[in-house]
Design an enzyme around this catalytic site. Structure first.
Site, PDB file in Angstrom:
ATOM      1  N   ASP A  21       0.852  -1.195   0.000  1.00 62.76           N
ATOM      2  CA  ASP A  21       0.000   0.000   0.000  1.00 62.76           C
ATOM      3  C   ASP A  21       0.888   1.246   0.000  1.00 62.76           C
ATOM      4  O   ASP A  21       1.605   1.487   0.965  1.00 62.76           O
ATOM      5  CB  ASP A  21      -0.897  -0.035   1.245  1.00 62.76           C
ATOM      6  CG  ASP A  21      -1.709   1.241   1.403  1.00 62.76           C
ATOM      7  OD1 ASP A  21      -1.876   1.962   0.402  1.00 62.76           O
ATOM      8  OD2 ASP A  21      -2.175   1.492   2.527  1.00 62.76           O
ATOM      9  N   ASN A  23      -0.173   4.487  -0.281  1.00 61.13           N
ATOM     10  CA  ASN A  23      -0.747   5.772   0.173  1.00 61.13           C
ATOM     11  C   ASN A  23      -1.502   5.698   1.499  1.00 61.13           C
ATOM     12  O   ASN A  23      -2.241   6.615   1.853  1.00 61.13           O
ATOM     13  CB  ASN A  23      -1.658   6.352  -0.912  1.00 61.13           C
ATOM     14  CG  ASN A  23      -2.851   5.451  -1.194  1.00 61.13           C
ATOM     15  OD1 ASN A  23      -2.919   4.336  -0.675  1.00 61.13           O
ATOM     16  ND2 ASN A  23      -3.788   5.932  -1.984  1.00 61.13           N
ATOM     17  N   ASP A  25      -4.033   3.953   2.683  1.00 60.07           N
ATOM     18  CA  ASP A  25      -5.476   3.713   2.847  1.00 60.07           C
ATOM     19  C   ASP A  25      -5.780   2.271   3.246  1.00 60.07           C
ATOM     20  O   ASP A  25      -6.945   1.875   3.324  1.00 60.07           O
ATOM     21  CB  ASP A  25      -6.257   4.107   1.584  1.00 60.07           C
ATOM     22  CG  ASP A  25      -5.929   3.222   0.393  1.00 60.07           C
ATOM     23  OD1 ASP A  25      -5.022   2.368   0.514  1.00 60.07           O
ATOM     24  OD2 ASP A  25      -6.576   3.378  -0.656  1.00 60.07           O
ATOM     25  N   ASP A  29      -1.804  -1.249  -3.870  1.00 60.17           N
ATOM     26  CA  ASP A  29      -2.106  -0.497  -5.086  1.00 60.17           C
ATOM     27  C   ASP A  29      -0.978  -0.615  -6.110  1.00 60.17           C
ATOM     28  O   ASP A  29       0.063  -1.219  -5.847  1.00 60.17           O
ATOM     29  CB  ASP A  29      -2.395   0.972  -4.737  1.00 60.17           C
ATOM     30  CG  ASP A  29      -1.365   1.529  -3.766  1.00 60.17           C
ATOM     31  OD1 ASP A  29      -0.154   1.400  -4.056  1.00 60.17           O
ATOM     32  OD2 ASP A  29      -1.762   2.053  -2.691  1.00 60.17           O
ATOM     33  N   ASP A  98      -5.017 -10.496 -15.693  1.00 56.62           N
ATOM     34  CA  ASP A  98      -6.007 -11.509 -15.347  1.00 56.62           C
ATOM     35  C   ASP A  98      -7.256 -11.199 -16.168  1.00 56.62           C
ATOM     36  O   ASP A  98      -7.837 -10.127 -16.049  1.00 56.62           O
ATOM     37  CB  ASP A  98      -6.313 -11.432 -13.844  1.00 56.62           C
ATOM     38  CG  ASP A  98      -6.753 -12.760 -13.274  1.00 56.62           C
ATOM     39  OD1 ASP A  98      -7.525 -13.457 -13.961  1.00 56.62           O
ATOM     40  OD2 ASP A  98      -6.354 -13.080 -12.146  1.00 56.62           O
ATOM     41  N   ASP A 200      -9.306 -16.467 -16.276  1.00 58.92           N
ATOM     42  CA  ASP A 200     -10.134 -16.940 -15.171  1.00 58.92           C
ATOM     43  C   ASP A 200     -11.197 -17.934 -15.659  1.00 58.92           C
ATOM     44  O   ASP A 200     -11.922 -17.639 -16.632  1.00 58.92           O
ATOM     45  CB  ASP A 200     -10.822 -15.718 -14.539  1.00 58.92           C
ATOM     46  CG  ASP A 200     -11.444 -16.008 -13.192  1.00 58.92           C
ATOM     47  OD1 ASP A 200     -10.686 -16.265 -12.243  1.00 58.92           O
ATOM     48  OD2 ASP A 200     -12.679 -15.972 -13.091  1.00 58.92           O
ATOM     49  N   GLU A 255      -7.076 -20.823 -16.489  1.00 55.90           N
ATOM     50  CA  GLU A 255      -7.504 -21.460 -15.242  1.00 55.90           C
ATOM     51  C   GLU A 255      -8.652 -22.387 -15.609  1.00 55.90           C
ATOM     52  O   GLU A 255      -9.716 -21.936 -16.025  1.00 55.90           O
ATOM     53  CB  GLU A 255      -7.963 -20.425 -14.215  1.00 55.90           C
ATOM     54  CG  GLU A 255      -8.162 -21.074 -12.851  1.00 55.90           C
ATOM     55  CD  GLU A 255      -9.220 -20.394 -12.000  1.00 55.90           C
ATOM     56  OE1 GLU A 255      -9.163 -20.542 -10.777  1.00 55.90           O
ATOM     57  OE2 GLU A 255     -10.118 -19.742 -12.555  1.00 55.90           O
ATOM     58  N   HIS A 329      -4.130 -17.242  -4.993  1.00 54.72           N
ATOM     59  CA  HIS A 329      -4.975 -16.430  -4.101  1.00 54.72           C
ATOM     60  C   HIS A 329      -6.244 -17.159  -3.669  1.00 54.72           C
ATOM     61  O   HIS A 329      -7.014 -16.607  -2.885  1.00 54.72           O
ATOM     62  CB  HIS A 329      -5.336 -15.129  -4.812  1.00 54.72           C
ATOM     63  CG  HIS A 329      -6.180 -15.372  -6.021  1.00 54.72           C
ATOM     64  ND1 HIS A 329      -5.701 -16.035  -7.145  1.00 54.72           N
ATOM     65  CD2 HIS A 329      -7.477 -15.104  -6.277  1.00 54.72           C
ATOM     66  CE1 HIS A 329      -6.666 -16.144  -8.025  1.00 54.72           C
ATOM     67  NE2 HIS A 329      -7.760 -15.590  -7.536  1.00 54.72           N
ATOM     68  N   ASP A 330      -6.488 -18.364  -4.189  1.00 57.44           N
ATOM     69  CA  ASP A 330      -7.679 -19.136  -3.814  1.00 57.44           C
ATOM     70  C   ASP A 330      -7.345 -20.306  -2.891  1.00 57.44           C
ATOM     71  O   ASP A 330      -8.236 -21.073  -2.522  1.00 57.44           O
ATOM     72  CB  ASP A 330      -8.341 -19.736  -5.072  1.00 57.44           C
ATOM     73  CG  ASP A 330      -8.914 -18.685  -6.001  1.00 57.44           C
ATOM     74  OD1 ASP A 330      -9.313 -17.613  -5.517  1.00 57.44           O
ATOM     75  OD2 ASP A 330      -8.965 -18.955  -7.220  1.00 57.44           O
TER      76      ASP A 330
HETATM   77  O1  TEU Z   1     -11.540 -19.198  -9.389  1.00 61.83           O
HETATM   78  C1  TEU Z   1     -12.401 -20.180  -9.831  1.00 61.83           C
HETATM   79  C2  TEU Z   1     -12.152 -21.545  -9.334  1.00 61.83           C
HETATM   80  O2  TEU Z   1     -12.395 -22.475 -10.040  1.00 61.83           O
HETATM   81  C3  TEU Z   1     -11.642 -21.840  -8.015  1.00 61.83           C
HETATM   82  O3  TEU Z   1     -10.320 -21.581  -7.829  1.00 61.83           O
HETATM   83  C4  TEU Z   1     -12.512 -21.382  -6.880  1.00 61.83           C
HETATM   84  O4  TEU Z   1     -12.488 -20.015  -6.687  1.00 61.83           O
HETATM   85  C5  TEU Z   1     -12.023 -22.018  -5.637  1.00 61.83           C
HETATM   86  O5  TEU Z   1     -12.043 -23.385  -5.791  1.00 61.83           O
HETATM   87  C6  TEU Z   1     -12.907 -21.647  -4.498  1.00 61.83           C
HETATM   88  O6  TEU Z   1     -12.217 -22.027  -3.346  1.00 61.83           O
HETATM   89  C7  TEU Z   1     -11.461 -17.994 -10.091  1.00 61.83           C
HETATM   90  C8  TEU Z   1     -10.653 -16.986  -9.317  1.00 61.83           C
HETATM   91  O7  TEU Z   1      -9.345 -17.466  -9.184  1.00 61.83           O
HETATM   92  C9  TEU Z   1     -11.323 -16.713  -8.013  1.00 61.83           C
HETATM   93  O8  TEU Z   1     -10.580 -15.862  -7.190  1.00 61.83           O
HETATM   94  C10 TEU Z   1     -12.662 -16.098  -8.316  1.00 61.83           C
HETATM   95  O9  TEU Z   1     -13.386 -15.924  -7.130  1.00 61.83           O
HETATM   96  C11 TEU Z   1     -13.492 -16.953  -9.277  1.00 61.83           C
HETATM   97  O10 TEU Z   1     -12.738 -17.436 -10.382  1.00 61.83           O
HETATM   98  C12 TEU Z   1     -14.585 -16.120  -9.885  1.00 61.83           C
HETATM   99  O11 TEU Z   1     -14.057 -15.185 -10.765  1.00 61.83           O
HETATM  100 CA    CA Z   2      -3.461   2.178  -1.239  1.00 62.44          CA
END
Ligand code: TEU
Ligand code: CA
Length: 556
Positions: A21, A23, A25, A29, A98, A200, A255, A329-330
């Site tokens: 971050d 700035n 908040d 960013d 993405d 995605d 993905e 991130h999931d």
């Molecule tokens: O994820 C879709 C997906 O198939 C999985 O990774 C799912 O989010 C996960 O199994 C749930 O635990 C993608 C993105 O990576 C995710 O962050 C989004 O929320 C989702 O699509 C919708 O865009």
């Molecule tokens: Ca920020």
């Protein structure tokens, strides 16, 4: 095998909201990313995959896009974006955007139009259906984020399909106008200089004709990915290849929820008519429970992991290309899930997991903080959770009596997506040096011990180990292109495999357990040399004692 830059690259995923971050908040960013490019350069990565930075009401942290050609206000401006990409390119780092085009936000102008009337020009941009004759929902499909995949809309007395949240209506890819608008938008980003796309849930864009009912899952609805790999998906991606991807020297990774090995051979085929590689999910389901799916605290069986990884390594050899990942991130943090995050073993096991993954064939992905051995976070209460998937699943499954409060909280702490989304731990200063303000999600309290500044100052840190793995890949073709062969498929503790290219050979040995084990080194390696190891100087000998979480690579 054809040589390609994207096969030789290492990708680093940034989740901008939680990276840096600039700035105060409390939200990461674009300028924060620009500030940290030298850190990434030092790590040695080649490509950044940027999770979505487009305008979004943030129902799903940017995966619900309301304008594909504008930057999310909280992340900065288009000028900040242009600065960031220029600064990355100056350092020889490429940028993947993405691309979230299975769905838009319900606040996207296409959807605002679409819902107005049945004869609106944008009506067919989305998937609208009336209730069944008996008044029930159009089918039994469920949303990935709990409840049905259908939302009633009063204006036209119909339902729209949303495989994710109701603020993420699915686009209708069978409509050529949708495809053309998406392709135009992608070309616009390529013209701006981006180097490719992570796509995605691209495996979900072609829905099965007739949208038939499917086998229901734990909550009574069919799971969101039952309609993966639909009848036209390859056709649409080939069209995208011709109309967009061939216009530049792009890198693409799809993905692909619900992808099988056979389907992956089509998506990521070496003829390069579709995508360069896919993210498959079989190894992410290795510790799922039959009844509660991901919501459990079960540990994987190593033999299952070996079977899955080996099937993909062998199956795509010479015909397609693998991506390699343990985190994104999931997913929860890999050291807490597949390694051991105790003080005693955290660094050793994080390095072991990295060795096991980065020595395979494919393009490796490092998720922010993975290079520090960042761990899961003790969220403890639902108040600390920000992710809609965890929050919705908690309410749905506890209310239905499918899982107790205690078990669900334990499962969220272990598997919830927020484990990956706590702020990047830069230093032992307040808020881990992520922000001077109040962070949008809690900081993992272990930042005083685990942080980038400390690891940069120490030669034996997890960061330095990743740096070495990345350098070795850049310097040794065998790590990129060599053939993979598994040893000891039935050993419950040791994951060992070889790589071969011409006369060269590597032996990779990883102990996934706390047990000390004896391992007999195949003859051809007993005179070899250690390329990398997570303990100091292992001595190569016929019957080697392999220590807890030990990992090393021998070059013949
Ligand atoms: O994820 C879709 C997906 O198939 C999985 O990774 C799912 O989010 C996960 O199994 C749930 O635990 C993608 C993105 O990576 C995710 O962050 C989004 O929320 C989702 O699509 C919708 O865009
Ligand atoms: Ca920020």
């Amino acid at each position: 095998m054809e040589k390609r830059w994207w096969k030789e690259s290492v990708v680093y995923q940034i989740y901008p909201r939680s990276f840096c971050d600039s700035n105060g908040d409390g939200i990461g960013d674009l300028n924060g990313i620009t500030e940290k490019l030298d850190y990434l350069k030092e790590l040695g990565i080649d490509v950044i995959w940027l999770s979505p930075v487009y305008q979004s009401p943030n129902d799903d942290n940017g995966y619900d896009i309301s304008d594909y050609q504008a930057i999310m206000k909280e992340f900065g401006t288009m000028e900040d974006f242009d600065n960031m990409i220029a600064a990355a390119h100056e350092r020889g780092i490429k940028i993947l955007m993405d691309l979230v085009v299975n769905h838009t936000s319900d606040e996207h102008k296409w959807f605002i139009e679409s819902r107005k009337s049945t004869d609106n020009p944008y009506r067919d941009y989305y998937i609208w259906r009336p209730a069944k004759e008996d008044g029930s929902l159009p089918n039994n499909w469920g949303s990935c984020f709990s409840g049905p995949a259908w939302e009633y809309d009063q204006a036209t007395d119909m339902y729209y399909l949303h495989l994710f949240s109701k603020k993420q209506p699915d686009l209708n890819w069978d409509n050529p106008a949708v495809r053309q608008d998406v392709f135009d938008m992608m070309n616009w980003w390529l013209k701006k200089g981006v180097d490719g796309f992570r796509m995605d849930v691209i495996s979900l864009i072609s829905k099965e004709p007739g949208l038939p009912d499917k086998e229901p899952g734990i909550n009574g609805y069919a799971t969101f990915n039952v309609s993966a790999n639909g009848p036209h998906v390859h056709e649409y991606l080939q069209e995208m290849r011709e109309k967009v991807l061939n216009n530049a020297d792009t890198m693409t990774v799809g993905e692909c929820s619900g992808v099988t090995l056979e389907e992956a051979k089509k998506y990521a085929c070496s003829d390069e008519k579709e995508l360069n590689m896919v993210f498959q999910f079989e190894h992410m389901d290795v510790d799922a429970d039959e009844k509660t799916g991901k919501w459990c605290t079960r540990k994987m069986n190593l033999c299952d992991l070996k079977e899955i990884m080996t099937r993909w390594q062998k199956g795509l050899q010479d015909v397609a290309w693998n991506s390699l990942y343990l985190e994104n991130h999931d997913q929860p943090r890999s050291v807490s899930r597949f390694g051991n995050d105790s003080d005693k073993y955290r660094e050793l096991s994080a390095k072991m997991l990295a060795t096991c993954l980065h020595m395979m064939q494919g393009t490796p992905y490092v998720y922010q903080g993975e290079e520090l051995g960042m761990t899961n976070c003790p969220f403890d209460t639902l108040d600390n959770i920000r992710d809609l998937e965890s929050i919705n699943a908690y309410h749905e499954l506890t209310q239905q009596g499918k899982i107790s409060h205690e078990d669900m909280m334990a499962a969220i702490n272990y598997k919830g997506r927020d484990n990956a989304r706590t702020p990047m731990q830069w230093s032992d200063e307040k808020n881990a040096g992520f922000t001077t303000g109040t962070p949008w999600i809690m900081v993992n309290p272990n930042y005083t011990k685990i942080n980038a500044m400390e690891q940069l100052s120490r030669e034996d840190s997890v960061f330095r180990y990743y740096q070495k793995l990345i350098r070795l890949r850049h310097e040794n073709e065998i790590i990129v292109y060599g053939t993979y062969d598994l040893l000891l498929p039935d050993d419950p503790d040791i994951y060992a495999y070889t790589r071969s290219l011409g006369a060269d050979k590597l032996l990779v040995v990883c102990n996934f357990s706390e047990n000390t084990r004896t391992f007999s080194i195949p003859d051809q390696f007993t005179n070899g040399s250690i390329m990398i190891s997570n303990y100091k100087d292992p001595t190569i000998q016929n019957n080697m004692s392999i220590r807890p979480y030990e990992a090393f690579v021998i070059k013949k």
